[in-house]
Design an enzyme around this catalytic site. Sequence first.
Site, PDB file in Angstrom:
ATOM      1  N   CYS A 143       0.820  -1.227   0.000  1.00 34.17           N
ATOM      2  CA  CYS A 143       0.000   0.000   0.000  1.00 34.17           C
ATOM      3  C   CYS A 143       0.853   1.276   0.000  1.00 34.17           C
ATOM      4  CB  CYS A 143      -0.927   0.021   1.213  1.00 34.17           C
ATOM      5  SG  CYS A 143      -1.937   1.524   1.257  1.00 34.17           S
ATOM      6  N   ASP A 180      -1.927  13.267  -5.101  1.00 31.96           N
ATOM      7  CA  ASP A 180      -2.001  12.097  -4.230  1.00 31.96           C
ATOM      8  C   ASP A 180      -0.611  11.565  -3.866  1.00 31.96           C
ATOM      9  OD1 ASP A 180      -3.493  10.274  -2.848  1.00 31.96           O
ATOM     10  OD2 ASP A 180      -3.685   8.875  -4.521  1.00 31.96           O
TER      11      ASP A 180
END
Length: 380
Positions: free
Chosen positions: A22, A279
């Site tokens: 992740c 992001d």
Amino acid sequence: MPIVNLLVKPASSLCNMRCRYCFYEDEAANRTQASMGVMTRDTARRMIGQALEAAGPDGSLQVAFQGGEPTLAGLPFFRDFVAETRRQNTNRLPVSYAIQTNALALDEDWAVFLARNHFLVGVSLDGDKTLHDEFRVDASGKGTWTRIQRNLAMLQRAGADCNLLCVVTKRCAKSAGRIYHALQKTGVRYLQFIPCLDPIGEVRGGRPWSLTPDDYGHFLCVLFDAWYRDWKEGRYTSLRLFEDYVHLAMGLPPSTCATSGRCGAYSVVEGDGSVYPCDFFALDDWKLGNLRQTSLAELSKSERAVDFLRRGLQRPAECGDCRWQRLCFGGCPRDWVTDGAGKTGNYYCAAFRRFFAHAEPRLMEIAAAETAARRNAPTF
Ligand code: SF4
Ligand code: SF4
């Protein structure tokens, strides 16, 4: 006509899964405050008002929810969000919604809500069960493929528009054809592939999932061959990266900032209202401010925001005389690395060069066919 594009993290970096690779968990761990909590209704209300104001009387608003896992903000939050946007949207501007979800916590109520409100639902699925379950595990370490498949089918039955997002790991890269066909088997015809990121600050290539330029170049070539074969035989599957290259070859704008050579296409809003320009740069150094204190419009003009745009327009020196520039633009700055000699380049440059050399004539063939089809299409 201003298009205001928000990437909203209503549950910050919170997640109900523990995918081993992740990137957002890693990024969050690299800032002073990892989780900024679940967004309050008040923050959402202010954000909506500021975004609609920035869009003006004739603009539009695009809201994409992401995480962490955005559904952890709860269905009532999303119901309120849509109702509040409708209430504040007195100019009746076009508003579109998208959500990127691991789909683990979805149920029938979610599926009906997402379909009714025309959310484009991006579901993360790494190909088949073996590949997906290796890295995409729940909080107890169990694979999630079976549950995600079930929930994806539920979304499809409810009539939600879905696309699939596959993270390209080293292992996936060896099985491009297998992954492509496994994803097609779900019945979803919109696919996206994104390279897996190594943790911030680590030399690239050291993790079990790390994707090397060689892996990625091989993956892109094999994937393209399968995609092109389908196109040739009239079985079209939308694959975002390749479509962007076709659009660039046609002289049309691509759909992502990474293929456009320009940063600043959107703003990230974290759970507490903190705003970042991207992001991949939701880090302390790039925090623009908080919309609870300063409006989105003002933040987008701040010194840091302008600096981010300026940096995004620069290209690594080696791109200067590259024959693939007009398709590649140097790629996304998050992949720019500087070697020991101080030379900056895109980590995946060798992959791109290999891919373009392999695919260019066929990309041009598709671009020419698409251009002709558009020319011949009846206009009303
Ligand atoms: S760094 Fe990459 S993802 Fe971020 S805005 Fe720039 S091109 Fe887009
Ligand atoms: S292929 Fe490499 S050198 Fe060429 S534009 Fe892309 S990143 Fe730059």
